[in-house]
Design an enzyme around this catalytic site. Structure first.
Site, PDB file in Angstrom:
ATOM      1  N   SER A   1      39.378  47.514  47.707  1.00 36.78           N
ATOM      2  CA  SER A   1      40.017  47.394  49.023  1.00 36.78           C
ATOM      3  C   SER A   1      41.443  46.853  48.894  1.00 36.78           C
ATOM      4  O   SER A   1      42.343  47.263  49.634  1.00 36.78           O
ATOM      5  CB  SER A   1      39.181  46.520  49.967  1.00 36.78           C
ATOM      6  OG  SER A   1      39.276  45.173  49.598  1.00 36.78           O
TER       7      SER A   1
ATOM      8  N   ASN B   1      47.571  38.312  39.135  1.00 37.84           N
ATOM      9  CA  ASN B   1      46.172  38.415  39.555  1.00 37.84           C
ATOM     10  C   ASN B   1      46.023  37.792  40.936  1.00 37.84           C
ATOM     11  O   ASN B   1      46.796  36.914  41.313  1.00 37.84           O
ATOM     12  CB  ASN B   1      45.298  37.648  38.549  1.00 37.84           C
ATOM     13  CG  ASN B   1      43.823  37.677  38.911  1.00 37.84           C
ATOM     14  OD1 ASN B   1      43.275  38.725  39.268  1.00 37.84           O
ATOM     15  ND2 ASN B   1      43.159  36.536  38.831  1.00 37.84           N
TER      16      ASN B   1
ATOM     17  N   HIS C   1      43.116  35.770  43.245  1.00 40.41           N
ATOM     18  CA  HIS C   1      41.814  35.100  43.161  1.00 40.41           C
ATOM     19  C   HIS C   1      41.412  34.663  44.569  1.00 40.41           C
ATOM     20  O   HIS C   1      42.243  34.127  45.303  1.00 40.41           O
ATOM     21  CB  HIS C   1      41.914  33.895  42.218  1.00 40.41           C
ATOM     22  CG  HIS C   1      40.597  33.250  41.983  1.00 40.41           C
ATOM     23  ND1 HIS C   1      39.629  33.818  41.170  1.00 40.41           N
ATOM     24  CD2 HIS C   1      40.049  32.115  42.488  1.00 40.41           C
ATOM     25  CE1 HIS C   1      38.558  33.044  41.184  1.00 40.41           C
ATOM     26  NE2 HIS C   1      38.788  32.009  41.968  1.00 40.41           N
TER      27      HIS C   1
HETATM   28  C1  GAR Z   1      38.989  40.350  45.561  1.00 36.01           C
HETATM   29  O1  GAR Z   1      38.473  39.474  46.533  1.00 36.01           O
HETATM   30  C2  GAR Z   1      39.688  39.557  44.482  1.00 36.01           C
HETATM   31  O2  GAR Z   1      40.281  38.406  44.946  1.00 36.01           O
HETATM   32  C3  GAR Z   1      38.527  39.251  43.571  1.00 36.01           C
HETATM   33  O3  GAR Z   1      37.800  40.437  43.526  1.00 36.01           O
HETATM   34  C4  GAR Z   1      37.858  41.049  44.813  1.00 36.01           C
HETATM   35  C5  GAR Z   1      38.077  42.537  44.667  1.00 36.01           C
HETATM   36  O4  GAR Z   1      37.870  43.184  45.888  1.00 36.01           O
HETATM   37  N1  GAR Z   1      38.981  38.830  42.275  1.00 36.01           N
HETATM   38  C6  GAR Z   1      38.401  37.843  41.595  1.00 36.01           C
HETATM   39  O5  GAR Z   1      37.404  37.255  41.979  1.00 36.01           O
HETATM   40  C7  GAR Z   1      39.077  37.494  40.260  1.00 36.01           C
HETATM   41  N2  GAR Z   1      38.536  36.303  39.710  1.00 36.01           N
HETATM   42  P1  GAR Z   1      38.343  44.675  46.143  1.00 36.01           P
HETATM   43  O6  GAR Z   1      37.758  45.515  45.008  1.00 36.01           O
HETATM   44  O7  GAR Z   1      37.774  45.055  47.454  1.00 36.01           O
HETATM   45  O8  GAR Z   1      39.834  44.669  46.122  1.00 36.01           O
END
Ligand code: GAR
Length: 207
Positions: A29, A118, A120
């Site tokens: 997303s 990145n 988080h």
């Molecule tokens: C996001 O919330 C991002 O912050 C997290 O993964 C999700 C991906 O969502 N990342 C972490 O937790 C890194 N440690 P998406 O695939 O819907 O963009």
């Protein structure tokens, strides 16, 4: 004449967009939001989407937007710098991790100093590290009784969720929040701030 050549060279450089590669392992997303934000932008282009998960939603999003994809495998990623030539081929100058769950090997960090960022889904330095992603993060925030959570955008170094913080935004954690409801609030912050912060960072670093 020398001056005119320099001027022409400079103009040529300015005409070329800055290429970004997005690395993601999941639904995508954030990648979708970033693609939408930079669509039609002549200066910044999402040129490649890389994933370590063949079935990741982000690859479908890439296909829908006609963006080239790269499926990376563990051995090539960690044991060799096999993907550097691909990144060079696409003239990638920034790497954006949007839910990418593998640690970034030191050779890649060395090839892109302060050029890998990145996001988080919590307020680092709290609730980061290995295994801290998605719901695990929001559950940890709630279990800890935190009254605030949010997002952190940071440079990537050799530790998980550790490099210098570039930007944070906060949201309240209410008494009746669940991991699901908190995830929604945090995702809204991600979708609001990530793409503009990427743009700001790139523009600050292109003079
Ligand atoms: C996001 O919330 C991002 O912050 C997290 O993964 C999700 C991906 O969502 N990342 C972490 O937790 C890194 N440690 P998406 O695939 O819907 O963009």
């Amino acid at each position: 004449k020398k001056y005119l050549t320099e001027l022409a060279e400079r103009k040529k450089k300015m005409d070329k967009p800055v290429n970004i590669a997005i690395f993601a392992s999941g639904a995508g997303s954030n990648a979708a939001r970033i693609i939408e934000y930079f669509c039609g932008n002549a200066a910044i282009k999402i040129s490649l989407i890389a994933s370590n998960v063949p079935a990741a939603g982000v690859l479908t999003i890439a296909a829908r937007n006609n963006i080239d994809t790269l499926l990376i495998n563990r051995e090539n990623f960690f044991k060799a710098d096999a993907y550097l030539p691909v990144l060079e081929k696409y003239k990638i100058s920034w790497i954006v991790l949007a839910g990418f769950l593998w640690k970034i090997p030191s050779k890649l960090i060395a090839a892109y100093p302060q050029r890998i960022i990145n996001i988080h889904p919590a307020l680092l330095p709290g609730h980061g590290g290995k295994g801290m992603y998605g719901h695990f993060v929001h559950e940890a925030v709630i279990t800890n009784g935190d009254t605030e959570s949010g997002i952190s955008i940071h440079f990537v170094d050799e530790l998980y969720d550790h490099g210098k913080i570039i930007f944070q935004a906060k949201c309240p954690v209410d008494k009746n929040d669940t991991a699901d409801s908190l995830a929604k609030k945090v995702q809204q912050l991600e979708h609001t701030y990530f793409a503009p912060e990427i743009q700001k960072l790139i523009l600050q670093n292109c003079s």
